[in-house]
Design a protein around this motif. Sequence first.
Motif, PDB file in Angstrom:
ATOM      1  N   ARG A 102     -20.438   5.373   6.158  1.00  0.00           N
ATOM      2  CA  ARG A 102     -20.106   4.347   5.172  1.00  0.00           C
ATOM      3  C   ARG A 102     -19.036   4.849   4.210  1.00  0.00           C
ATOM      4  O   ARG A 102     -18.144   4.108   3.804  1.00  0.00           O
ATOM      5  CB  ARG A 102     -21.359   3.927   4.390  1.00  0.00           C
ATOM      6  N   LYS A 103     -19.112   6.145   3.842  1.00  0.00           N
ATOM      7  CA  LYS A 103     -18.120   6.727   2.934  1.00  0.00           C
ATOM      8  C   LYS A 103     -16.728   6.704   3.566  1.00  0.00           C
ATOM      9  O   LYS A 103     -15.736   6.337   2.932  1.00  0.00           O
ATOM     10  CB  LYS A 103     -18.511   8.165   2.579  1.00  0.00           C
ATOM     11  N   MET A 104     -16.652   7.110   4.837  1.00  0.00           N
ATOM     12  CA  MET A 104     -15.367   7.087   5.529  1.00  0.00           C
ATOM     13  C   MET A 104     -14.806   5.665   5.577  1.00  0.00           C
ATOM     14  O   MET A 104     -13.611   5.431   5.340  1.00  0.00           O
ATOM     15  CB  MET A 104     -15.528   7.632   6.952  1.00  0.00           C
ATOM     16  N   SER A 163     -15.376   3.144   3.526  1.00  0.00           N
ATOM     17  CA  SER A 163     -14.944   2.664   2.214  1.00  0.00           C
ATOM     18  C   SER A 163     -13.574   3.203   1.844  1.00  0.00           C
ATOM     19  O   SER A 163     -12.830   2.587   1.082  1.00  0.00           O
ATOM     20  CB  SER A 163     -15.972   3.051   1.147  1.00  0.00           C
ATOM     21  N   GLU A 164     -13.221   4.376   2.397  1.00  0.00           N
ATOM     22  CA  GLU A 164     -11.937   4.997   2.086  1.00  0.00           C
ATOM     23  C   GLU A 164     -10.807   4.515   2.989  1.00  0.00           C
ATOM     24  O   GLU A 164      -9.632   4.609   2.623  1.00  0.00           O
ATOM     25  CB  GLU A 164     -12.064   6.520   2.208  1.00  0.00           C
ATOM     26  N   ASN A 165     -11.167   4.002   4.169  1.00  0.00           N
ATOM     27  CA  ASN A 165     -10.125   3.734   5.159  1.00  0.00           C
ATOM     28  C   ASN A 165     -10.077   2.315   5.712  1.00  0.00           C
ATOM     29  O   ASN A 165      -9.134   1.980   6.433  1.00  0.00           O
ATOM     30  CB  ASN A 165     -10.292   4.692   6.352  1.00  0.00           C
ATOM     31  N   ALA A 166     -11.066   1.499   5.406  1.00  0.00           N
ATOM     32  CA  ALA A 166     -11.110   0.187   6.058  1.00  0.00           C
ATOM     33  C   ALA A 166     -11.671  -0.868   5.120  1.00  0.00           C
ATOM     34  O   ALA A 166     -12.275  -0.558   4.090  1.00  0.00           O
ATOM     35  CB  ALA A 166     -11.957   0.262   7.329  1.00  0.00           C
ATOM     36  N   GLU A 167     -11.446  -2.112   5.505  1.00  0.00           N
ATOM     37  CA  GLU A 167     -11.997  -3.245   4.775  1.00  0.00           C
ATOM     38  C   GLU A 167     -12.794  -4.121   5.723  1.00  0.00           C
ATOM     39  O   GLU A 167     -12.425  -4.296   6.880  1.00  0.00           O
ATOM     40  CB  GLU A 167     -10.871  -4.071   4.132  1.00  0.00           C
ATOM     41  N   PHE A 168     -13.887  -4.665   5.213  1.00  0.00           N
ATOM     42  CA  PHE A 168     -14.746  -5.511   6.024  1.00  0.00           C
ATOM     43  C   PHE A 168     -14.427  -6.991   5.880  1.00  0.00           C
ATOM     44  O   PHE A 168     -14.956  -7.806   6.608  1.00  0.00           O
ATOM     45  CB  PHE A 168     -16.222  -5.303   5.634  1.00  0.00           C
ATOM     46  N   LYS A 169     -13.596  -7.326   4.930  1.00  0.00           N
ATOM     47  CA  LYS A 169     -13.391  -8.749   4.676  1.00  0.00           C
ATOM     48  C   LYS A 169     -12.796  -9.443   5.895  1.00  0.00           C
ATOM     49  O   LYS A 169     -11.976  -8.886   6.618  1.00  0.00           O
ATOM     50  CB  LYS A 169     -12.493  -8.955   3.460  1.00  0.00           C
ATOM     51  N   ALA A 170     -13.229 -10.651   6.100  1.00  0.00           N
ATOM     52  CA  ALA A 170     -12.744 -11.440   7.228  1.00  0.00           C
ATOM     53  C   ALA A 170     -11.587 -12.325   6.791  1.00  0.00           C
ATOM     54  O   ALA A 170     -11.319 -12.492   5.597  1.00  0.00           O
ATOM     55  CB  ALA A 170     -13.874 -12.302   7.786  1.00  0.00           C
ATOM     56  N   LEU A 171     -10.879 -12.889   7.764  1.00  0.00           N
ATOM     57  CA  LEU A 171      -9.843 -13.860   7.453  1.00  0.00           C
ATOM     58  C   LEU A 171     -10.482 -15.084   6.809  1.00  0.00           C
ATOM     59  O   LEU A 171     -11.605 -15.459   7.128  1.00  0.00           O
ATOM     60  CB  LEU A 171      -9.114 -14.276   8.736  1.00  0.00           C
ATOM     61  N   THR A 172      -9.773 -15.700   5.886  1.00  0.00           N
ATOM     62  CA  THR A 172     -10.310 -16.872   5.203  1.00  0.00           C
ATOM     63  C   THR A 172      -9.381 -18.060   5.386  1.00  0.00           C
ATOM     64  O   THR A 172      -8.196 -17.902   5.698  1.00  0.00           O
ATOM     65  CB  THR A 172     -10.481 -16.598   3.697  1.00  0.00           C
ATOM     66  N   LEU A 173      -9.925 -19.248   5.191  1.00  0.00           N
ATOM     67  CA  LEU A 173      -9.149 -20.472   5.286  1.00  0.00           C
ATOM     68  C   LEU A 173      -8.671 -20.891   3.906  1.00  0.00           C
ATOM     69  O   LEU A 173      -9.396 -20.750   2.917  1.00  0.00           O
ATOM     70  CB  LEU A 173      -9.999 -21.593   5.890  1.00  0.00           C
ATOM     71  N   LYS A 174      -7.458 -21.400   3.849  1.00  0.00           N
ATOM     72  CA  LYS A 174      -6.916 -21.848   2.572  1.00  0.00           C
ATOM     73  C   LYS A 174      -7.652 -23.082   2.080  1.00  0.00           C
ATOM     74  O   LYS A 174      -8.022 -23.185   0.912  1.00  0.00           O
ATOM     75  CB  LYS A 174      -5.416 -22.148   2.728  1.00  0.00           C
ATOM     76  N   ASP A 175      -7.855 -24.044   2.955  1.00  0.00           N
ATOM     77  CA  ASP A 175      -8.553 -25.277   2.599  1.00  0.00           C
ATOM     78  C   ASP A 175      -9.519 -25.640   3.712  1.00  0.00           C
ATOM     79  O   ASP A 175      -9.229 -25.427   4.891  1.00  0.00           O
ATOM     80  CB  ASP A 175      -7.570 -26.445   2.401  1.00  0.00           C
TER      81      ASP A 175
END
Length: 279
Positions: free
Chosen positions: A52-54, A56-68
């Motif tokens: 988890r530490k690695m 948090s330092e190197n990647a993001e979990f967020k997914a693509l989002t829709l504008k509307d």
Amino acid sequence: MSTQSSGGSKVLLKGMEFAELERWVRSHGFRSGQALMLWKRLYGDGLNKDFRKMLSENAEFKALTLKDILTASDGTRKGMGEPLHNIHNVIKGAAIMVDDQGLHFSPRKVTISTSGLVPQLKRFLRESNCALAVSLNATTDEVRNWIMPINRKYNLELLLQTLREELCSKHRYKVLFEYVMLAGVNDSIEDAKRLIGLVRGIPCKINLISFNPHSGSRFRPTPEEKMIEFRNILAEAGCVVFLRLSRGDDRMAACGQLGELGDTQAPVLRVPARFQTVV
């Protein structure tokens, strides 16, 4: 679809196929088993502290989002564009959805629709087991050239012969033909008979769709009784055929609408001479 974060140095993990994710994890000195744990974390749970530490330092979990997001009263959501123009990411996204360790959808429940881009269609059928829907909408090149200009590049003969050849090697696979019915344009008895001949030799289902009127369009929907007659001709010839009711038309989200509410001028297409009195 880029896997690079907008921040620059971190990658976006959602959007990677499992093999791609595994290579990325190993490049950071972790075992392949951690990649499986990460995959499950993306679509489930379970990671150890160091891993988890690695992340948090190197990647993001967020997914693509829709504008509307616009949702119709019956729950229909709308989207637009030709999926096979983005063939690489469509195949990746479909693979994630059906992966046993991912979202685990049945390939039969994931359908990619296309207007008929032949080279990309070939690639999709060779690389994915997900379902394919092809917008046919006409039984002659004259009409399809008019209402679907892509036909001027990939005509009916090329499109249908490609499907015959590619589906020979796919076991128990049926393509879905979408056929939007337009009054006086593609809904005649002759059209029904031609359609039977066109799809002969292609494992398929046919979806007859009522046209959804919208601002700026000169087309009209085929009356229900005529749609039923059209369906019966196909069914009597042995075709697997369905009638599809309109959904989402109150938010311009129904099949063929996909636009904004209000007065919008549809593209002006040259009308063949014999259809001048129809539209």
